[in-house]
Design a protein around this motif. Structure first.
Motif, short mmCIF file in Angstrom:
data_model
loop_
_atom_site.label_atom_id
_atom_site.label_comp_id
_atom_site.label_asym_id
_atom_site.label_seq_id
_atom_site.Cartn_x
_atom_site.Cartn_y
_atom_site.Cartn_z
N SER A 255 -6.91 6.56 -8.40
CA SER A 255 -7.63 5.39 -8.92
C SER A 255 -7.55 5.32 -10.44
N GLU A 256 -7.45 6.45 -11.11
CA GLU A 256 -7.37 6.43 -12.57
C GLU A 256 -6.03 5.89 -13.05
N TYR A 257 -4.97 6.12 -12.29
CA TYR A 257 -3.69 5.51 -12.65
C TYR A 257 -3.76 3.99 -12.45
N MET B 46 0.82 -1.21 0.00
CA MET B 46 0.00 0.00 0.00
C MET B 46 0.86 1.25 0.00
N ARG B 47 1.86 1.26 0.85
CA ARG B 47 2.73 2.44 0.93
C ARG B 47 3.50 2.65 -0.36
N ASN B 48 4.12 1.59 -0.87
CA ASN B 48 5.02 1.75 -2.01
C ASN B 48 4.28 2.19 -3.26
N MET B 49 3.14 1.56 -3.55
CA MET B 49 2.42 1.96 -4.76
C MET B 49 1.86 3.37 -4.63
N ALA B 50 1.40 3.74 -3.42
CA ALA B 50 0.88 5.09 -3.22
C ALA B 50 1.98 6.13 -3.36
N ALA B 51 3.19 5.82 -2.86
CA ALA B 51 4.29 6.77 -2.96
C ALA B 51 4.68 7.02 -4.41
N LEU B 52 4.75 5.95 -5.21
CA LEU B 52 5.13 6.15 -6.62
C LEU B 52 4.03 6.85 -7.40
N ILE B 53 2.80 6.38 -7.26
CA ILE B 53 1.70 7.02 -7.99
C ILE B 53 1.55 8.47 -7.56
N PHE C 201 -10.53 -0.46 -1.53
CA PHE C 201 -10.70 0.52 -0.46
C PHE C 201 -9.54 1.51 -0.44
N TRP C 202 -8.34 1.01 -0.77
CA TRP C 202 -7.16 1.85 -0.69
C TRP C 202 -7.19 2.96 -1.75
N ILE C 203 -7.57 2.62 -2.96
CA ILE C 203 -7.58 3.67 -3.99
C ILE C 203 -8.70 4.67 -3.73
#
Length: 383
Positions: free
Chosen positions: A302-304, A246-253, A278-280
């Motif tokens: 969420s669009e990414y 969750m952290r890693n994908m959110a940080a990059l996006i 739920f996360w996006i």
């Protein structure tokens, strides 16, 4: 190969060449540097040598006041799943043994990543040795995957403590048949959106390599929560993998990297998948309410995720019902089959057959088992 009539692309498997294998790919001077790691040397029941500097042991049973003081090794207390047959003990040394296992299960293609012990090099002070081990791994991968180039591939390891050296390795191997992505080894505390890592992502986009995010829980670099799960392995393994993903994908996006490189593809592995919807939704909410924490982005998070360039591997125990629910919410173009072979979490040789037997729309199942991984790892030379 086919399992129940489906082609199977396993998006997350592991290969753990031990130190004796990799030593053949080191210079004499580089082998000499390993002398300083003798105190961290570990041997398994087959005599294979690894190093465990930085490892954590989780010894407290929930409900106990103190951890068990008895000697314990890496992943103490972890028994894995029950299997009708174990993977061959030779899969980390002999690609033919891996192919035999793949054929037995009915799997066509493996994306391989280094096993967890390899993160040990990010815990040491000898950056030159760390980079030497990554170079040795790449040379070995050329041989290991080269024996079956249409069925085995891997990732280039980019050491975050030597940007020029890591960039040189990406450029050296980026067009090799075995190289389908990059994975950044950043030391504990260094965010993956750090601007010093930008050259890695730029080069990955230029070479059409996927950026792979994989979690670590018992060896460095640790997942979030890796140091605060109260010394309990059950909490650690349950919580740290998802939170790391969750952290890693959110940080990059959230860093805007997918805007800066419109062809860049990102894959999150071994972190579960049930949390994704739920996360996006939460990321979208806070991208509006906490705009000041982010650069300007062209789209909401969420669009990414649902835009065709983000992918996420499944955890088979989350099952058909949850997998269908996630796909209903995020679409059929995100999730990928993965088994974690040959690790203890893998249900080999029943992983593939379990998923082919799931009740889900036919088009969805084919994307899950093959198409989505083939799009993420677009450089894979598939027949």
């Amino acid at each position: 190969m086919a399992c129940d009539g489906y082609r199977i692309f396993d998006s997350d498997t592991h290969v753990g060449p031990d130190a004796s294998i990799l030593s053949r790919y080191l210079s004499a001077a580089e082998r000499d540097r390993l002398a300083g790691w003798a105190q961290y040397e570990s041997r398994d029941r087959y005599g294979r040598v690894t190093y465990t500097k930085g490892q954590r042991r989780y010894r407290r049973r929930l409900g106990d006041a103190e951890p068990d003081a008895a000697p314990a090794g890496y992943m103490a207390g972890f028994t894995g799943v029950r299997r009708i047959r174990d993977p061959s003990p030779l899969v980390d040394a002999d690609p033919a043994a891996r192919i035999a296992d793949m054929d037995f299960e009915g799997v066509d293609v493996n994306l391989t990543l280094p096993s967890g012990w390899f993160g040990t090099w990010s815990a040491g002070d000898d950056i030159a040795l760390e980079m030497a081990m990554y170079r040795a791994y790449h040379r070995w991968m050329e041989d290991y995957c080269g024996a079956y180039p249409n069925r085995l591939g891997g990732v280039i390891l980019a050491g975050a403590r030597d940007i020029e050296g890591g960039l040189g390795e990406i450029r050296r191997w980026g067009k090799s048949r075995w190289a389908w992505g990059i994975m950044v080894y950043a030391p504990v505390g260094m965010p993956l959106d750090h601007p010093s890592l930008e050259p890695f992502y730029a080069e990955a986009a230029a070479l059409d390599l996927a950026v792979i995010l994989h979690t670590f829980t018992v060896m460095p670099p640790y997942a979030p929560g890796g140091l605060d799960t109260w010394d309990n392995l059950w909490l650690q393994r349950s919580a740290a993998h998802p939170w790391c993903g969750m952290r890693n994908m959110a940080a990059l996006i959230g860093s805007g990297v997918m805007d800066r490189y419109p062809s860049l593809r990102i894959g999150t592995l071994e972190a579960g998948h049930g949390w994704l919807p739920f996360w996006i939704a939460r990321l979208d909410e806070h991208a509006e309410t906490i705009k000041a924490a982010l650069p300007e982005m062209k789209h909401c998070p969420s669009e990414y995720v649902m835009g065709g360039r983000y992918f996420q591997s499944i955890e088979i125990p989350e099952g058909a019902r949850l997998t269908n629910a996630v796909a209903d919410l995020v679409g059929d173009d995100v999730l990928m089959y993965a088994s974690d072979y040959p690790h203890g979490e893998s249900h080999f040789p029943e992983s593939a057959g379990t998923v082919t037997g799931w009740d889900m729309p036919e088009a969805r199942k084919r994307k899950l088992l093959w198409d989505n991984a083939a799009r993420l790892y677009a450089r894979a030379p598939l027949d």
